[in-house]
Motif scaffolding. Structure first.
Motif, mmCIF file in Angstrom:
data_model
loop_
_atom_site.group_PDB
_atom_site.id
_atom_site.type_symbol
_atom_site.label_atom_id
_atom_site.label_comp_id
_atom_site.label_asym_id
_atom_site.label_seq_id
_atom_site.Cartn_x
_atom_site.Cartn_y
_atom_site.Cartn_z
ATOM 1 N N GLU A 114 13.653 -8.583 51.461
ATOM 2 C CA GLU A 114 12.652 -7.835 52.234
ATOM 3 C C GLU A 114 13.247 -6.529 52.759
ATOM 4 N N PHE A 115 14.389 -6.608 53.414
ATOM 5 C CA PHE A 115 14.985 -5.420 54.021
ATOM 6 C C PHE A 115 15.452 -4.418 52.960
ATOM 7 N N ILE A 116 15.984 -4.920 51.855
ATOM 8 C CA ILE A 116 16.404 -4.031 50.764
ATOM 9 C C ILE A 116 15.201 -3.310 50.174
ATOM 10 N N LEU A 117 14.137 -4.063 49.853
ATOM 11 C CA LEU A 117 12.972 -3.434 49.238
ATOM 12 C C LEU A 117 12.309 -2.451 50.199
ATOM 13 N N ARG A 118 12.238 -2.777 51.464
ATOM 14 C CA ARG A 118 11.657 -1.837 52.440
ATOM 15 C C ARG A 118 12.376 -0.489 52.400
ATOM 16 N N ASP A 133 24.183 -7.996 46.416
ATOM 17 C CA ASP A 133 24.198 -7.190 45.193
ATOM 18 C C ASP A 133 23.144 -7.652 44.193
ATOM 19 N N THR A 134 22.960 -8.964 44.073
ATOM 20 C CA THR A 134 21.921 -9.498 43.179
ATOM 21 C C THR A 134 20.538 -9.081 43.666
ATOM 22 N N LEU A 135 20.308 -9.212 44.960
ATOM 23 C CA LEU A 135 19.019 -8.816 45.533
ATOM 24 C C LEU A 135 18.783 -7.323 45.349
ATOM 25 N N GLU A 136 19.818 -6.557 45.534
ATOM 26 C CA GLU A 136 19.720 -5.103 45.413
ATOM 27 C C GLU A 136 19.355 -4.694 43.978
ATOM 28 N N LYS A 137 20.024 -5.274 43.007
ATOM 29 C CA LYS A 137 19.721 -4.975 41.602
ATOM 30 C C LYS A 137 18.287 -5.397 41.259
ATOM 31 N N GLY A 138 17.871 -6.553 41.765
ATOM 32 C CA GLY A 138 16.507 -7.002 41.524
ATOM 33 C C GLY A 138 15.482 -6.074 42.150
ATOM 34 N N CYS A 139 15.760 -5.613 43.358
ATOM 35 C CA CYS A 139 14.825 -4.697 44.027
ATOM 36 C C CYS A 139 14.765 -3.352 43.315
#
Length: 154
Positions: free
Chosen positions: A19-23, A136-142
Motif C-alpha cells: 500500500e505505502f509503496i504504491l501510494r 524489494d519484491t513489493l517494490e518490483k511488483g508495484c
C-alpha cells in the motif's frame, strides 16, 4: 476513483508495505484517479505496525506506519482490484466479496510476475535481510502495477 486493495494475513508487513509503496509511486508518477489501501484477514485489534520494518521501508523513501486493519466487506466491495499475498487469502475474500466480483481477486505474485510463488512474510523473523527482500519484491511488483495502469491494462 479506482482502488487497489492489498491483502495479507495481519496487515503488518506485506499488504501494508505494498500500500505505502504504491501510494508513493502513484504520486511520483503523477497518476491521479487511483488509490491504494490494505487490510488483513486476521483481526489484530488495530495494533501498531512494526517500526523496524518502517526503517527498512524508509531506506527507499517510503512512509510506513499506522495500525493494522481488518478487511471488512465494505473495504473489499469498494476495490476494483484485490491483490492477495497468498492463495489462502483468496478463499477468505470469497466469503466477503460477492461472487460476481471474484474476478477482482488475484494473487500479487501472479498478477505482477506470472508466478505462483508467495512473497516472503517476514513476521516472526525480524531480520533486516528478510525485511529488505519483502520490500524489494513489493517494490518490483508495484513498478509493474504502475506500468499496467499507464498502459490501461487495469
Amino acid at each position: 476513483m479506482k482502488r487497489i486493495l492489498f491483502i495479507c494475513s495481519g496487515n503488518m508487513y506485506r499488504s501494508a508495505g505494498a500500500e505505502f509503496i504504491l501510494r508513493k509511486k502513484l504520486a511520483d508518477e503523477g497518476i491521479i484517479g487511483w488509490e491504494a489501501d490494505s487490510a488483513g484477514t486476521m483481526e489484530l485489534g488495530g495494533i501498531s505496525r512494526p517500526e523496524d520494518f518502517g526503517l527498512i521501508m524508509a531506506e527507499h523513501g517510503y512512509d510506513f506506519g499506522g495500525n493494522a486493519k481488518y478487511v471488512y466487506s465494505a473495504d473489499a466491495d469498494k476495490a476494483d482490484l484485490i491483490l492477495v499475498m497468498e492463495p489462502q487469502h483468496q478463499y477468505v475474500l470469497r466469503g466477503i466479496v460477492p461472487q460476481e466480483h471474484w474476478d477482482r481477486i488475484q494473487t500479487f505474485m501472479f498478477f505482477c510476475f506470472g508466478s505462483r510463488a508467495v512473497p516472503m512474510d517476514p513476521s516472526g523473523f525480524f531480520s533486516d535481510d528478510l525485511y529488505r527482500e519483502t520490500r524489494d519484491t513489493l517494490e518490483k511488483g508495484c513498478d509493474i502495477i504502475i506500468e499496467k495502469i499507464k498502459a490501461g491494462i487495469i
